[in-house]
Design a protein around this motif. Structure first.
Motif, mmCIF file in Angstrom:
data_model
loop_
_atom_site.group_PDB
_atom_site.id
_atom_site.type_symbol
_atom_site.label_atom_id
_atom_site.label_comp_id
_atom_site.label_asym_id
_atom_site.label_seq_id
_atom_site.Cartn_x
_atom_site.Cartn_y
_atom_site.Cartn_z
ATOM 1 N N ALA A 1 0.804 -1.227 0.000
ATOM 2 C CA ALA A 1 0.000 0.000 0.000
ATOM 3 C C ALA A 1 0.835 1.273 0.000
ATOM 4 C CB ALA A 1 -0.928 -0.008 1.218
ATOM 5 N N HIS A 2 2.113 1.183 0.300
ATOM 6 C CA HIS A 2 2.952 2.371 0.423
ATOM 7 C C HIS A 2 4.202 2.231 -0.448
ATOM 8 C CE1 HIS A 2 0.524 2.390 4.104
ATOM 9 N NE2 HIS A 2 0.693 3.687 4.127
ATOM 10 N N ASP A 3 4.750 3.367 -0.807
ATOM 11 C CA ASP A 3 5.989 3.407 -1.579
ATOM 12 C C ASP A 3 7.156 3.458 -0.602
ATOM 13 O OD1 ASP A 3 8.149 3.930 -3.186
ATOM 14 O OD2 ASP A 3 7.155 5.474 -4.389
ATOM 15 N N LEU A 4 7.704 2.284 -0.292
ATOM 16 C CA LEU A 4 8.800 2.240 0.673
ATOM 17 C C LEU A 4 9.995 3.046 0.184
ATOM 18 C CD1 LEU A 4 10.035 1.198 3.300
ATOM 19 C CD2 LEU A 4 10.765 -0.852 2.066
ATOM 20 N N ASP A 5 10.257 3.031 -1.109
ATOM 21 C CA ASP A 5 11.403 3.777 -1.626
ATOM 22 C C ASP A 5 11.237 5.278 -1.394
ATOM 23 O OD1 ASP A 5 12.720 1.497 -2.474
ATOM 24 O OD2 ASP A 5 11.785 1.531 -4.456
ATOM 25 N N ALA A 6 10.006 5.784 -1.513
ATOM 26 C CA ALA A 6 9.766 7.203 -1.242
ATOM 27 C C ALA A 6 10.001 7.512 0.237
ATOM 28 C CB ALA A 6 8.346 7.580 -1.657
ATOM 29 N N HIS A 7 9.563 6.611 1.101
ATOM 30 C CA HIS A 7 9.816 6.801 2.535
ATOM 31 C C HIS A 7 11.315 6.780 2.820
ATOM 32 C CE1 HIS A 7 9.676 6.361 6.861
ATOM 33 N NE2 HIS A 7 10.330 5.212 6.770
ATOM 34 N N VAL A 8 12.022 5.821 2.229
ATOM 35 C CA VAL A 8 13.464 5.731 2.445
ATOM 36 C C VAL A 8 14.168 6.984 1.927
ATOM 37 C CG1 VAL A 8 15.554 4.451 1.821
ATOM 38 C CG2 VAL A 8 13.486 3.217 2.481
ATOM 39 N N ALA A 9 13.682 7.550 0.837
ATOM 40 C CA ALA A 9 14.281 8.777 0.317
ATOM 41 C C ALA A 9 14.172 9.917 1.334
ATOM 42 C CB ALA A 9 13.608 9.168 -0.996
ATOM 43 N N ARG A 10 13.040 10.007 2.016
ATOM 44 C CA ARG A 10 12.887 11.035 3.064
ATOM 45 C C ARG A 10 13.841 10.771 4.225
ATOM 46 N NH1 ARG A 10 7.487 10.288 1.404
ATOM 47 N NH2 ARG A 10 7.077 8.755 3.054
ATOM 48 N N VAL A 11 13.984 9.511 4.604
ATOM 49 C CA VAL A 11 14.920 9.155 5.670
ATOM 50 C C VAL A 11 16.348 9.497 5.254
ATOM 51 C CG1 VAL A 11 15.888 7.220 6.977
ATOM 52 C CG2 VAL A 11 13.405 7.362 6.606
ATOM 53 N N ARG A 12 16.689 9.186 4.006
ATOM 54 C CA ARG A 12 18.045 9.486 3.525
ATOM 55 C C ARG A 12 18.333 10.976 3.579
ATOM 56 N NH1 ARG A 12 17.361 5.424 -0.804
ATOM 57 N NH2 ARG A 12 16.693 7.134 -2.133
ATOM 58 N N ASP A 13 17.362 11.806 3.201
ATOM 59 C CA ASP A 13 17.581 13.255 3.237
ATOM 60 C C ASP A 13 17.898 13.719 4.654
ATOM 61 O OD1 ASP A 13 17.145 13.486 0.519
ATOM 62 O OD2 ASP A 13 15.054 14.124 0.706
ATOM 63 N N ALA A 14 17.154 13.190 5.619
ATOM 64 C CA ALA A 14 17.391 13.580 7.007
ATOM 65 C C ALA A 14 18.746 13.073 7.492
ATOM 66 C CB ALA A 14 16.271 13.042 7.897
ATOM 67 N N TYR A 15 19.074 11.838 7.182
ATOM 68 C CA TYR A 15 20.340 11.278 7.647
ATOM 69 C C TYR A 15 21.537 11.937 6.972
ATOM 70 C CZ TYR A 15 17.858 7.383 9.961
ATOM 71 O OH TYR A 15 17.063 6.619 10.771
ATOM 72 N N ARG A 16 21.376 12.315 5.708
ATOM 73 C CA ARG A 16 22.473 13.011 5.023
ATOM 74 C C ARG A 16 22.810 14.312 5.748
ATOM 75 N NH1 ARG A 16 20.076 13.798 0.665
ATOM 76 N NH2 ARG A 16 20.745 11.934 -0.468
ATOM 77 N N ALA A 17 21.775 15.058 6.133
ATOM 78 C CA ALA A 17 22.005 16.316 6.847
ATOM 79 C C ALA A 17 22.662 16.050 8.205
ATOM 80 C CB ALA A 17 20.683 17.057 7.035
ATOM 81 N N ARG A 18 22.304 14.961 8.849
ATOM 82 C CA ARG A 18 22.887 14.646 10.147
ATOM 83 C C ARG A 18 24.334 14.193 10.002
ATOM 84 N NH1 ARG A 18 17.605 12.119 13.370
ATOM 85 N NH2 ARG A 18 16.194 13.745 12.613
#
Length: 400
Positions: A292-309
């Motif tokens: 039901a969800h786009d896991l890759d889109a969720h992971v992309a949001r996580v990656r953006d946050a982790y990249r900044a960290r």
């Protein structure tokens, strides 16, 4: 005291239980649980980035309707829910590795997958090769199996293929355990050409490969490097281990094993002896989520946050660590590997750090053989950039 005298002493614990110690990382995490501590110690995903509404809806879907709820709450097959195995296989295919649902075994976290492979392949006294340093829980797993663990020399890009070939020819090990992508603890990634050499060495000298990939989806820069399992020579001898802990939530305790048929069947038997099967309701909820969800889109949001960290940690290390310290710049994953100047001891300094309400993991426990006392591991995923800056300020005071 009984009428017949004092009770007889109990039989001793198994030698493996006496020989293998607890995880220093877990012990450090216990020290840092008090409020106010900024911890760079644990490799913990950021809880505010969990898709809690999506996962709640997935559990609702798994439990909606009498037939669905009855299945979700019932015993299941050892191999895992077919729809979740199919979803894992489809994700592997998209990353360039031909995989069918029947190639996959669902496990209770990727740590169980490693335990099952070890139980299947390693007998007491067998030789196992590891990167040096390597994942601490893998050392515990091999220690519990009674293995003889030998380190393979590494440089800043990971294990050295020539050294691997020489050690394999000399020691005749059962397997090589490797975390080639964003390694724990160092964050290093083994280049593609070295992976190809490792695969050729394994095929030529008769070596099982255990490729642990919990971090591969967390790439912040650089090009994707194919799995070791995808290289010629590795097809019939690689146990590829993955996890949903870093991309969905670790509390699900869902991992997977992709392995050649004979090894996978043996791992199924070992799993039956361990826990019969992984939680049915968690598997079905994960399958509903993936449908039901786009896991890759969720992971992309996580990656953006982790990249900044990651960038916040790297930007502040120069002021936080003593002059002459060194550290790397990982292209992904959760960890930065640092080395203090000559004369420093990261383990001894941890007490001062905790007194300043900041923590890291000393590098020494990750080594096989002689450790590097100056090394330390810093995780950047759990805290925001502002929290990371404050943690580095505390670390600078602690190490001064």
């Amino acid at each position: 005291m009984s009428p017949d005298g004092p009770p007889a002493p109990l039989p001793a614990f198994a030698s493996r239980a006496r020989a293998v110690g607890g995880s220093p990382v877990r012990e450090i995490l216990a020290l840092t649980e008090r409020p106010g501590v900024i911890s760079f110690a644990g490799g913990l995903p950021a809880p505010e980035l969990f898709d809690t509404p999506g996962l709640r809806a997935a559990y609702d879907s798994a439990l909606t309707g009498a037939a669905s709820a009855a299945r979700a709450l019932q015993y299941s097959t050892t191999e895992g829910a077919p729809e979740l195995r199919a979803a894992v296989a489809a994700r592997a295919v998209r990353r360039g590795l031909p995989t069918g649902a029947d190639d996959v075994l669902v496990t209770t976290g990727s740590q169980q997958a490693l335990t099952l492979v070890t139980a299947t392949l390693v007998e007491p006294g067998d030789t196992v090769l590891v990167e040096n340093p390597t994942y601490l829980a893998a050392l515990q797993c091999f220690g519990m199996a009674g293995a003889r663990v030998i380190p393979v020399p590494c440089d800043e890009q990971g294990l050295l293929p020539d050294a691997l070939a020489e050690i394999t020819a000399r020691e005749r090990p059962k397997l090589l355990y490797t975390v080639p992508t964003f390694q724990n603890p160092t964050g290093r990634t083994l280049p593609g050409e070295r992976r190809a050499e490792v695969a050729r060495t394994a095929a030529r000298l008769g070596l099982w490969l255990v490729e642990d990939d919990p971090y591969g989806d967390l790439r912040y820069e650089g090009a994707h490097v194919p799995w070791l399992a995808a290289h010629p020579g590795a097809e019939d001898r690689t146990a590829l281990i993955g996890s949903f802990s870093k991309v969905m939530a670790p509390g699900l305790r869902l991992g997977w094993l992709r392995a050649p048929a004979a090894l996978r069947r043996a791992a199924v038997v070992a799993k039956q002896a361990a826990d019969l099967h992984t939680s049915t309701v968690d598997q079905l909820a994960a399958a509903h989520y993936l449908g039901a969800h786009d896991l890759d889109a969720h992971v992309a949001r996580v990656r953006d946050a982790y990249r900044a960290r990651r960038d916040a940690l790297l930007a502040g290390l120069g002021e936080a660590l003593p002059a002459g310290s060194e550290w790397n710049r990982p292209q992904g994953g959760m960890f930065v590997w640092a080395r203090l100047p000559e004369g420093y001891d990261a383990t001894a300094l941890l007490k001062s750090a905790v007194a300043h309400d900041v923590a890291y993991v000393p590098g020494a426990p990750f080594f096989t053989g002689a450790p590097d006392p100056r090394a330390l591991r810093l995780s950047f995923t759990t805290h925001t950039p502002d929290e990371i800056a404050e943690g580095l300020r505390r670390l600078r005071e602690a190490l001064a």
